[in-house]
Write a protein that holds these residues in place. Structure first.
Motif, PDB file in Angstrom:
ATOM      1  N   GLU A  63       1.833  -4.339 -17.308  1.00  0.00           N
ATOM      2  CA  GLU A  63       2.016  -3.013 -16.712  1.00  0.00           C
ATOM      3  C   GLU A  63       3.482  -2.783 -16.364  1.00  0.00           C
ATOM      4  O   GLU A  63       4.019  -1.695 -16.556  1.00  0.00           O
ATOM      5  CB  GLU A  63       1.164  -2.856 -15.451  1.00  0.00           C
ATOM      6  N   GLN A  92       0.831  -1.207   0.000  1.00  0.00           N
ATOM      7  CA  GLN A  92       0.000   0.000   0.000  1.00  0.00           C
ATOM      8  C   GLN A  92       0.863   1.253   0.000  1.00  0.00           C
ATOM      9  O   GLN A  92       0.624   2.187  -0.777  1.00  0.00           O
ATOM     10  CB  GLN A  92      -0.900   0.006   1.234  1.00  0.00           C
ATOM     11  N   VAL A  93       1.863   1.247   0.860  1.00  0.00           N
ATOM     12  CA  VAL A  93       2.692   2.439   0.963  1.00  0.00           C
ATOM     13  C   VAL A  93       3.485   2.644  -0.322  1.00  0.00           C
ATOM     14  O   VAL A  93       3.611   3.760  -0.825  1.00  0.00           O
ATOM     15  CB  VAL A  93       3.645   2.323   2.167  1.00  0.00           C
ATOM     16  N   LEU A  94       3.973   1.556  -0.857  1.00  0.00           N
ATOM     17  CA  LEU A  94       4.738   1.660  -2.099  1.00  0.00           C
ATOM     18  C   LEU A  94       3.861   2.237  -3.213  1.00  0.00           C
ATOM     19  O   LEU A  94       4.284   3.117  -3.970  1.00  0.00           O
ATOM     20  CB  LEU A  94       5.263   0.281  -2.485  1.00  0.00           C
ATOM     21  N   ALA A  95       2.633   1.737  -3.282  1.00  0.00           N
ATOM     22  CA  ALA A  95       1.705   2.264  -4.287  1.00  0.00           C
ATOM     23  C   ALA A  95       1.439   3.737  -4.038  1.00  0.00           C
ATOM     24  O   ALA A  95       1.393   4.541  -4.977  1.00  0.00           O
ATOM     25  CB  ALA A  95       0.402   1.477  -4.277  1.00  0.00           C
ATOM     26  N   ASN A 116       1.297   5.546 -18.761  1.00  0.00           N
ATOM     27  CA  ASN A 116       0.923   4.480 -19.689  1.00  0.00           C
ATOM     28  C   ASN A 116      -0.531   4.075 -19.531  1.00  0.00           C
ATOM     29  O   ASN A 116      -1.167   3.634 -20.475  1.00  0.00           O
ATOM     30  CB  ASN A 116       1.787   3.247 -19.440  1.00  0.00           C
ATOM     31  N   ALA A 146       4.540  10.162  -6.803  1.00  0.00           N
ATOM     32  CA  ALA A 146       5.621  10.538  -7.720  1.00  0.00           C
ATOM     33  C   ALA A 146       5.074  11.063  -9.037  1.00  0.00           C
ATOM     34  O   ALA A 146       5.816  11.553  -9.875  1.00  0.00           O
ATOM     35  CB  ALA A 146       6.528   9.342  -7.979  1.00  0.00           C
ATOM     36  N   VAL A 165      -1.083   1.543  -9.007  1.00  0.00           N
ATOM     37  CA  VAL A 165      -0.206   2.656  -9.369  1.00  0.00           C
ATOM     38  C   VAL A 165      -0.595   3.174 -10.741  1.00  0.00           C
ATOM     39  O   VAL A 165      -0.651   2.412 -11.702  1.00  0.00           O
ATOM     40  CB  VAL A 165       1.272   2.225  -9.384  1.00  0.00           C
ATOM     41  N   THR A 189       0.348   5.262 -13.938  1.00  0.00           N
ATOM     42  CA  THR A 189       1.436   5.874 -14.676  1.00  0.00           C
ATOM     43  C   THR A 189       0.836   6.476 -15.936  1.00  0.00           C
ATOM     44  O   THR A 189      -0.336   6.261 -16.232  1.00  0.00           O
ATOM     45  CB  THR A 189       2.498   4.837 -15.094  1.00  0.00           C
ATOM     46  N   ALA A 223       4.440   5.663  -5.176  1.00  0.00           N
ATOM     47  CA  ALA A 223       4.548   5.672  -6.642  1.00  0.00           C
ATOM     48  C   ALA A 223       3.543   6.643  -7.238  1.00  0.00           C
ATOM     49  O   ALA A 223       3.835   7.342  -8.203  1.00  0.00           O
ATOM     50  CB  ALA A 223       4.332   4.271  -7.185  1.00  0.00           C
ATOM     51  N   ASN A 224       2.355   6.695  -6.646  1.00  0.00           N
ATOM     52  CA  ASN A 224       1.356   7.627  -7.162  1.00  0.00           C
ATOM     53  C   ASN A 224       1.714   9.071  -6.839  1.00  0.00           C
ATOM     54  O   ASN A 224       1.461   9.967  -7.635  1.00  0.00           O
ATOM     55  CB  ASN A 224      -0.024   7.287  -6.596  1.00  0.00           C
ATOM     56  N   ARG A 226      -3.310   7.265   6.057  1.00  0.00           N
ATOM     57  CA  ARG A 226      -3.191   7.262   4.594  1.00  0.00           C
ATOM     58  C   ARG A 226      -4.431   6.704   3.938  1.00  0.00           C
ATOM     59  O   ARG A 226      -4.378   6.043   2.919  1.00  0.00           O
ATOM     60  CB  ARG A 226      -1.920   6.556   4.150  1.00  0.00           C
ATOM     61  N   SER A 232       5.704   0.173 -18.022  1.00  0.00           N
ATOM     62  CA  SER A 232       6.390   1.165 -17.194  1.00  0.00           C
ATOM     63  C   SER A 232       7.878   1.149 -17.480  1.00  0.00           C
ATOM     64  O   SER A 232       8.526   2.202 -17.532  1.00  0.00           O
ATOM     65  CB  SER A 232       6.158   0.882 -15.715  1.00  0.00           C
ATOM     66  N   GLY A 284       6.544   1.297 -11.647  1.00  0.00           N
ATOM     67  CA  GLY A 284       5.537   2.338 -11.883  1.00  0.00           C
ATOM     68  C   GLY A 284       5.986   3.656 -11.273  1.00  0.00           C
ATOM     69  O   GLY A 284       5.870   4.715 -11.883  1.00  0.00           O
ATOM     70  N   CYS A 316       8.733   5.037 -13.299  1.00  0.00           N
ATOM     71  CA  CYS A 316       8.176   5.595 -14.533  1.00  0.00           C
ATOM     72  C   CYS A 316       7.661   7.009 -14.275  1.00  0.00           C
ATOM     73  O   CYS A 316       7.881   7.912 -15.069  1.00  0.00           O
ATOM     74  CB  CYS A 316       7.063   4.684 -15.028  1.00  0.00           C
ATOM     75  N   ASN A 317       7.003   7.184 -13.133  1.00  0.00           N
ATOM     76  CA  ASN A 317       6.470   8.505 -12.807  1.00  0.00           C
ATOM     77  C   ASN A 317       7.574   9.481 -12.447  1.00  0.00           C
ATOM     78  O   ASN A 317       7.588  10.619 -12.893  1.00  0.00           O
ATOM     79  CB  ASN A 317       5.490   8.397 -11.630  1.00  0.00           C
ATOM     80  N   ARG A 361      -6.292   0.071   5.077  1.00  0.00           N
ATOM     81  CA  ARG A 361      -5.309   1.138   5.259  1.00  0.00           C
ATOM     82  C   ARG A 361      -5.475   1.775   6.639  1.00  0.00           C
ATOM     83  O   ARG A 361      -6.592   1.973   7.095  1.00  0.00           O
ATOM     84  CB  ARG A 361      -5.520   2.240   4.220  1.00  0.00           C
ATOM     85  N   PHE A 416       4.810  -1.956  -8.759  1.00  0.00           N
ATOM     86  CA  PHE A 416       4.664  -0.632  -8.156  1.00  0.00           C
ATOM     87  C   PHE A 416       5.985   0.127  -8.206  1.00  0.00           C
ATOM     88  O   PHE A 416       6.006   1.337  -8.431  1.00  0.00           O
ATOM     89  CB  PHE A 416       4.166  -0.748  -6.715  1.00  0.00           C
ATOM     90  N   VAL A 432      -5.431  -0.662  -4.361  1.00  0.00           N
ATOM     91  CA  VAL A 432      -3.977  -0.489  -4.322  1.00  0.00           C
ATOM     92  C   VAL A 432      -3.466  -0.612  -5.744  1.00  0.00           C
ATOM     93  O   VAL A 432      -3.404  -1.694  -6.310  1.00  0.00           O
ATOM     94  CB  VAL A 432      -3.314  -1.544  -3.423  1.00  0.00           C
TER      95      VAL A 432
END
Lengths: 192, 458
Positions: A112, A34-37, B131, A43, B127, B129, A40-41, B117, A116, A78, A81-82, B113, A75, B125
């Protein structure tokens, strides 16, 4: 994104810092994902780039590329990529020798992740890094992608070939591939 | 789609190599086919080259129509003959039979969560991008009651809709339809998706997702270029804003003085902000020594009221973990006496030179910088607190160091009982020794002590 509009930079930084800390401290895979996502978002938004850069989140993302958990990889790439859209972050990634790691993601079975990775490679392309990015193996891979059934993949790979590779490189890669076509065909393509 | 493949004459004996896409003879030609026809195009249409003159005896369909140039499939020309490669398997044009992709599916929202957050809307969950984004939107769950006009009107609220169509072949729930909507701009599509996804529409619940698989190569290229440009422009802008802030703050320090006391506080929270010291003080402004959470609230208000103060970002440049941040609140106080800490010294480099001020003098340090009107209320109090704490510590410390390192917040361990030597003279000696020990110990660990003390207030 707009949810963060009302926050000023310092709050942003603190919040992101909290996320990074949680990511490092937690033992729960789920929380990590969750935190990684989240990171990434975040970013995606240029306003967060500076904070993320200071927090060395690029390193964090790069670390994820070698994880076994496919979600982490997806993630992580991703996020790269961002974040690699930003030039300073791009330089950070290049400094940490990120290219081989990103290239490794081209072999992923998740589309995906592969998408990315292609975009990240395009972002990472600079005068200095160009030769590494358009390595003949990569170009061959892109050639193959450009002919898959997945329109997103083929579009992106085509852009890569047209904008980032010279005609010579493409021709050379094609000849190389024809030389041992059967083995090249055997490489699995990402699934949908 | 398979039928299309069969209908295309594929030359026998030519080695099918699906990985090449250039004409074997001319090495330049892309062959592209559309829904109704096919044409020979130069490799880079964007370069504006003209169609290469390859004699292709075996063209599968007619030549250029007007639609097929935009909706294309890469074919191959082999020994003078065009051979379709994969094209039949791929959805050839924008309006081909749509496939269901994984990114069309709605992922289940994440319910686990922690509060801090958890956004206002539950989200999966996932991401995003560039793309995944696209100016094409796929709208599922539109009730099949003839509301196409209304649907398009709804989406046109968010930007110019270039094309739209119902996707009859797309698997849909009963009594619902699936639409494909092509916006002129990606930003419109993004806004539309945000606002319309999971909205009810004539009794149905819309599911809106991006459909980047309908893009052409050119769309994809432009999308990426736009994105890069956007990020670049924005980072430049942010940079400029920050520099401006810094400049204005430095030239007119007086103007930013009103919010003085808090600024002091804030400065301390961000150790390495030396150069941006001024900006930070102005931004953080106008709140007293509040505990942290409310502090953020006030901050927020302040920012919203004064948009110009966006420069705070710089304050936290290179700042250190939260713990440190808390600690540094207090580093500030002793830093005057013990300027050995490099963070502190940089932090205070802006201040009027005096690195040897006592607690009481702190207020004076501030005063030149900020108007006295707001300041005096707080400083005496902190000074008092400091003094009181020091006194308490001096008297209770048995062996100085251990106690000083113990956290002062939260429940305390029972005090160590003072040993009774059963003799007045011995007791006196023991007390003297204890005091000496505490004094000796207090000298090097001064900083730590205060740092810990500081936390009490938080």
């Amino acid at each position: 994104m707009s949810g963060m509009d009302r926050f000023c930079a310092s709050e942003r930084f603190e919040y992101l810092q909290g996320l990074v800390t949680e990511f490092q401290d937690t033992d729960s895979e789920e929380a990590k994902e969750q935190v990684l996502a989240n990171l990434a978002n975040f970013a995606y938004d240029p306003r967060n780039m500076e904070a993320l850069r200071m927090l060395q989140v690029t390193e964090l993302f790069l670390d994820m590329l070698t994880e076994e958990n496919e979600n982490f990889v997806e993630f992580g790439i991703g996020g790269l990529c961002n974040i690699s859209m930003d030039q300073e972050c791009r330089d950070q990634i290049l400094e940490s020798e990120g290219i081989p790691l990103v290239v490794g993601c081209l072999s992923s079975l998740r589309d995906e992740t592969v998408l990315s990775a292609i975009t990240t490679l395009m972002n990472l392309s600079t005068a200095a890094s160009h030769s590494k990015i358009t390595d003949s193996a990569v170009v061959q891979c892109m050639l193959r992608f450009s002919l898959t059934q997945n329109p997103r993949l083929s579009n992106l790979a085509t852009v890569f070939l047209q904008d980032y590779c010279s005609q010579e490189q493409v021709n050379r890669a094609r000849e190389l591939m024809e030389g041992h076509s059967q083995s090249a065909v055997g490489i699995p393509l990402p699934k949908n | 789609m398979d039928s299309e493949k069969e209908s295309v004459p594929v030359e026998e004996g030519v080695e099918e190599d699906p990985r090449s896409m250039f004409c074997c003879l001319c090495k330049t030609g892309f062959f592209v086919s559309g829904e109704t026809g096919a044409s020979c195009l130069p490799p880079c249409r964007s370069l504006g080259e003209t169609t290469s003159s390859v004699n292709c005896s075996n063209r599968p369909y007619g030549t250029d129509g007007d639609r097929e140039t935009t909706r294309t499939r890469v074919l191959r020309c082999c020994r003078g003959r065009w051979v379709i490669i994969m094209a039949a398997l791929k959805p050839g044009s924008v309006w081909d039979t749509p496939q269901v992709y994984k990114h069309h599916e709605q992922q289940s929202a994440c319910l686990t969560r922690p509060k801090y957050r958890e956004g206002r809307r539950l989200k999966a969950v996932k991401v995003y991008t560039i793309n995944l984004e696209s100016r094409f939107l796929l709208v599922q769950g539109v009730p099949a009651v003839g509301v196409m006009t209304e649907l398009v009107q709804l989406f046109a609220l968010y930007g110019v809709v270039e094309e739209y169509r119902v996707l009859d072949e797309y698997p849909a729930e009963q009594f619902t339809e699936v639409y494909l909507i092509k916006f002129q701009k990606l930003t419109s599509a993004r806004a539309a998706k945000r606002k319309t996804d999971e909205r009810s529409f004539y009794g149905g619940l819309l599911h809106v997702c991006y459909a980047p698989e309908h893009e052409t190569v050119e769309d994809t290229r432009r999308k990426l270029q736009d994105r890069r440009r956007y990020v670049y422009r924005n980072t430049q802008r942010l940079e400029r804003e920050r520099e401006q802030e810094q400049a204005t703050e430095k030239t007119t320090p007086a103007s930013s003085e009103t919010p003085a006391p808090s600024s002091v506080y804030e400065d301390r929270t961000c150790p390495r902000s030396s150069q941006e010291d001024n900006c930070s003080s102005s931004t953080s402004s106008s709140f007293p020594l509040l505990p942290l959470p409310p502090h953020e609230r006030v901050h927020q208000h302040y920012v919203s009221s004064k948009d110009s103060f966006k420069s705070v970002k710089t304050v936290h440049e290179g700042s250190v973990p939260t713990e440190d941040r808390m600690g540094s609140l207090h580093n500030f106080i002793p830093s005057n006496r013990a300027p050995d800490d490099c963070k502190q010294t940089t932090q205070w480099s802006d201040l009027p030179s005096g690195s040897t001020f006592g607690n009481e003098e702190r207020s004076i340090i501030k005063k030149p910088k900020h108007p006295p009107s707001t300041a005096p209320r707080f400083i005496p109090r902190t000074a008092q607190l400091e003094n009181r704490k020091r006194k308490m510590e001096d008297s209770t410390d048995l062996l100085g160091v251990a106690d000083r390192n113990a956290p002062l917040y939260g429940p305390k361990l029972p005090e160590l009982p003072k040993m009774d030597m059963e003799d007045a003279s011995l007791n006196k000696t023991a007390n003297i020794i204890r005091q000496t020990m505490s004094k000796v110990a207090s000298v090097p660990s001064e900083k730590k002590t205060t740092a810990v003390k500081a936390r009490r207030r938080i």
